[in-house]
Write an enzyme that holds these catalytic residues in place. Structure first.
Site, PDB file in Angstrom:
ATOM      1  N   THR A 207       2.703  -6.039   2.829  1.00  0.00           N
ATOM      2  CA  THR A 207       3.522  -5.028   3.630  1.00  0.00           C
ATOM      3  C   THR A 207       2.286  -3.884   4.035  1.00  0.00           C
ATOM      4  O   THR A 207       2.518  -2.754   4.206  1.00  0.00           O
ATOM      5  CB  THR A 207       4.416  -4.477   2.972  1.00  0.00           C
ATOM      6  OG1 THR A 207       4.370  -3.703   1.450  1.00  0.00           O
ATOM      7  CG2 THR A 207       5.796  -5.267   2.779  1.00  0.00           C
TER       8      THR A 207
ATOM      9  N   ASP B 208       7.493   3.529   3.005  1.00  0.00           N
ATOM     10  CA  ASP B 208       8.431   2.458   3.019  1.00  0.00           C
ATOM     11  C   ASP B 208       8.176   1.259   2.141  1.00  0.00           C
ATOM     12  O   ASP B 208       8.823   0.634   1.746  1.00  0.00           O
ATOM     13  CB  ASP B 208       8.397   2.077   4.649  1.00  0.00           C
ATOM     14  CG  ASP B 208       6.898   1.755   5.204  1.00  0.00           C
ATOM     15  OD1 ASP B 208       6.031   2.675   4.820  1.00  0.00           O
ATOM     16  OD2 ASP B 208       6.901   0.852   5.980  1.00  0.00           O
ATOM     17  N   ASP B 209       6.589   1.239   1.525  1.00  0.00           N
ATOM     18  CA  ASP B 209       6.513   0.253   0.710  1.00  0.00           C
ATOM     19  C   ASP B 209       7.223   0.372  -0.606  1.00  0.00           C
ATOM     20  O   ASP B 209       7.795  -0.624  -1.344  1.00  0.00           O
ATOM     21  CB  ASP B 209       4.944   0.538   0.345  1.00  0.00           C
ATOM     22  CG  ASP B 209       4.191   0.069   1.603  1.00  0.00           C
ATOM     23  OD1 ASP B 209       3.489  -0.923   1.657  1.00  0.00           O
ATOM     24  OD2 ASP B 209       3.903   1.169   2.216  1.00  0.00           O
TER      25      ASP B 209
ATOM     26  N   ASP C 108       0.751  -1.250   0.022  1.00  0.00           N
ATOM     27  CA  ASP C 108       0.110   0.010   0.162  1.00  0.00           C
ATOM     28  C   ASP C 108       1.074   1.121   0.152  1.00  0.00           C
ATOM     29  O   ASP C 108       0.812   2.108   0.982  1.00  0.00           O
ATOM     30  CB  ASP C 108      -0.846  -0.037   1.241  1.00  0.00           C
ATOM     31  CG  ASP C 108      -0.256   0.044   2.565  1.00  0.00           C
ATOM     32  OD1 ASP C 108       1.163  -0.398   2.472  1.00  0.00           O
ATOM     33  OD2 ASP C 108      -0.881   0.502   3.591  1.00  0.00           O
TER      34      ASP C 108
ATOM     35  N   ASN D 183      -0.909  -1.870  10.243  1.00  0.00           N
ATOM     36  CA  ASN D 183      -1.198  -2.903   9.223  1.00  0.00           C
ATOM     37  C   ASN D 183      -2.522  -3.694   9.825  1.00  0.00           C
ATOM     38  O   ASN D 183      -3.462  -4.318   9.338  1.00  0.00           O
ATOM     39  CB  ASN D 183      -0.113  -3.539   8.591  1.00  0.00           C
ATOM     40  CG  ASN D 183       0.622  -2.799   7.765  1.00  0.00           C
ATOM     41  OD1 ASN D 183      -0.013  -1.717   7.139  1.00  0.00           O
ATOM     42  ND2 ASN D 183       1.873  -3.210   7.232  1.00  0.00           N
TER      43      ASN D 183
ATOM     44  N   ASN E 291       1.652   1.659  17.208  1.00  0.00           N
ATOM     45  CA  ASN E 291       1.957   2.851  16.693  1.00  0.00           C
ATOM     46  C   ASN E 291       0.510   3.447  16.234  1.00  0.00           C
ATOM     47  O   ASN E 291       0.937   4.850  15.815  1.00  0.00           O
ATOM     48  CB  ASN E 291       2.989   2.817  15.565  1.00  0.00           C
ATOM     49  CG  ASN E 291       2.440   2.023  14.019  1.00  0.00           C
ATOM     50  OD1 ASN E 291       1.543   1.529  14.152  1.00  0.00           O
ATOM     51  ND2 ASN E 291       3.210   1.998  13.310  1.00  0.00           N
TER      52      ASN E 291
ATOM     53  N   HIS F 233      10.227   0.324   7.741  1.00  0.00           N
ATOM     54  CA  HIS F 233       9.549  -0.935   7.964  1.00  0.00           C
ATOM     55  C   HIS F 233       9.613  -2.255   7.000  1.00  0.00           C
ATOM     56  O   HIS F 233      10.033  -2.926   6.810  1.00  0.00           O
ATOM     57  CB  HIS F 233       7.955  -0.511   8.102  1.00  0.00           C
ATOM     58  CG  HIS F 233       7.718   0.417   9.325  1.00  0.00           C
ATOM     59  ND1 HIS F 233       7.945   0.401  10.683  1.00  0.00           N
ATOM     60  CD2 HIS F 233       7.590   1.624   9.089  1.00  0.00           C
ATOM     61  CE1 HIS F 233       7.649   1.313  11.292  1.00  0.00           C
ATOM     62  NE2 HIS F 233       7.201   2.293  10.409  1.00  0.00           N
ATOM     63  N   ASP F 234       8.669  -1.655   5.773  1.00  0.00           N
ATOM     64  CA  ASP F 234       8.182  -2.930   4.776  1.00  0.00           C
ATOM     65  C   ASP F 234       9.574  -3.396   4.288  1.00  0.00           C
ATOM     66  O   ASP F 234       9.547  -4.540   3.714  1.00  0.00           O
ATOM     67  CB  ASP F 234       7.442  -2.085   3.765  1.00  0.00           C
ATOM     68  CG  ASP F 234       5.947  -1.732   4.455  1.00  0.00           C
ATOM     69  OD1 ASP F 234       5.870  -2.176   5.478  1.00  0.00           O
ATOM     70  OD2 ASP F 234       5.229  -0.926   3.908  1.00  0.00           O
TER      71      ASP F 234
HETATM   72  C1  BDR Z   1       3.320  -0.069   8.415  1.00  0.00           C
HETATM   73  O1  BDR Z   1       2.003   0.859   8.244  1.00  0.00           O
HETATM   74  C2  BDR Z   1       2.382   1.656   7.175  1.00  0.00           C
HETATM   75  O2  BDR Z   1       2.397   2.932   7.466  1.00  0.00           O
HETATM   76  C3  BDR Z   1       3.669   1.325   6.588  1.00  0.00           C
HETATM   77  O3  BDR Z   1       3.656   1.492   5.417  1.00  0.00           O
HETATM   78  C4  BDR Z   1       3.888   0.143   7.250  1.00  0.00           C
HETATM   79  O4  BDR Z   1       3.663  -0.977   6.531  1.00  0.00           O
HETATM   80  C5  BDR Z   1       4.079   0.601   9.737  1.00  0.00           C
HETATM   81  O5  BDR Z   1       3.261   0.366  10.913  1.00  0.00           O
HETATM   82 CA    CA Z   2       2.878  -0.411   3.952  1.00  0.00          CA
END
Ligand code: BDR
Ligand code: CA
Length: 347
Positions: free
Chosen positions: A129, A19-20, A15, A171, A163, A251-252
């Site tokens: 992700t 970071d994706d 999505d 996610n 978070n 992250h991803d």
């Molecule tokens: C995840 O949530 C999204 O905001 C980021 O792309 C990552 O996949 C981190 O919590």
């Molecule tokens: Ca993501």
């Protein structure tokens, strides 16, 4: 590939999302990964936006893989987007080109199923992700994929803190029912949660190395490096303002990185249940590293430790992670976009 192990075949279900985007670049920029397809799911922003963002990333880096859009909302829970972190477009910061490529005509769920079924059993790894809506729907539409998938390496959850809420990671929180379906599948799931991904910071030092790699590369490499830097500038700002982070976590990309270099991440076997009902804890991944007979989970009484199929990522080798990100700029700059991109099996 010069070493003996064949490239790892993956479907990236994402999505984008800052970071994706880095996860896409890392996958396409590594000869150890065979990126079969990219599928999109509503998450960080609307389905249209995240799909357009995925297409734009591929266009910038010269990545030619099938891209299909999937679920436009979670299974049960009302849709929540992440504009506070990712901006109005879902990937604010870089100036994106007008998208010219065509989407695959199939729904993401069908592209996932077709791709898994077209390859040898045990060869395709799913890398979600974003929210797990597409993966849960694919399992329900074609349960036979569960046996054929090699592994599900997902970014989501945490075993310490969330978070979105103190308990839940984004996610999982966005589509907890889908997440519970995926964790209960009879396949091996690797949970790459916040505990791990918060170790994967795009520090100033990493950004400097990416800038340098871009300068040494050709035009495409320079563009990819600049794109990464623009991504981190925006993401770094929101992570500083919202979470008081000194640098943005990537992250991803951790899911892809650990498939490229299996020694990069330490994992531990555990039982993971998703909290579906708690007033303050909905979307929490309840991770039990110490399954004991009689301890209860969402599956009832715990299985024996040796029966557990879920691995939870705990420790990252940051230096090895950073080296992979820098190398992906060089590879993409040289026009090497992965080991192969044919969604059909190769003879
Ligand atoms: C995840 O949530 C999204 O905001 C980021 O792309 C990552 O996949 C981190 O919590
Ligand atoms: Ca993501």
């Amino acid at each position: 590939m010069t070493n003996a192990s064949p490239a790892r075949k993956i479907i990236l279900d994402c999505d984008p999302g800052h970071d994706d985007a880095i996860a896409i670049l890392l996958a396409a920029g590594s000869p150890a990964i065979d990126l079969l397809a990219i599928t999109t799911v509503a998450g960080n922003h609307s389905l249209d936006n995240v799909t357009r963002n995925a297409q734009a990333v591929c266009q910038i880096a010269g990545i030619d893989v099938p891209i299909a859009q999937g679920a436009d909302r979670p299974l049960v829970t009302p849709q929540i987007v992440s504009e506070d972190i990712h901006g109005n477009s879902g990937m604010d910061g870089p100036v994106l080109p007008e998208v010219t490529g065509q989407l695959d005509a199939r729904h993401a769920v069908d592209l996932i199923i077709d791709t898994v079924m077209a390859h040898e059993p045990g060869t395709v790894t799913l890398v979600p992700t974003g929210p797990l809506t597409n993966i849960a729907l694919a399992m329900r539409k074609a349960p036979e994929i569960v046996d054929r998938v090699r592994q599900v390496v997902l970014m989501g959850g945490s075993y310490t803190r969330g978070n979105v809420t103190p308990a839940a990671e984004y996610n999982i929180y966005v589509d907890p029912e889908a997440a519970e379906v995926v964790f209960r599948g009879a396949w091996e799931v690797v949970m790459v949660g916040l505990d791990l991904t918060h170790q994967a910071l795009a520090t100033d030092a990493l950004q400097q190395r990416v800038r340098q790699a871009g300068e040494e590369a050709g035009e495409r490499g320079r563009e990819v490096a600049q794109f990464m830097l623009d991504i981190w500038e925006f993401f770094g700002k929101t992570y500083r303002e919202v979470f008081d982070f000194e640098a943005p976590p990537v992250h991803d990309a951790c899911c892809v990185a650990m498939l490229i270099d299996p020694d990069l991440v330490r994992t531990e076997r555990a039982h993971v249940s998703v909290e579906l009902h708690g007033e303050w804890t909905k979307g929490q991944t309840v991770v039990n590293f110490e399954t004991k007979p009689g301890m209860r989970h969402s599956t009832g009484v715990a299985e024996r430790m040796s029966d557990l199929r879920t691995l939870v990522a705990t420790e990252l080798n940051w230096e090895r992670f950073a080296a992979l990100v820098v190398e992906s700029v060089r590879q993409l700059g040289d026009g090497n976009t992965g080991a192969g991109h044919d969604p059909e099996p190769r003879s």
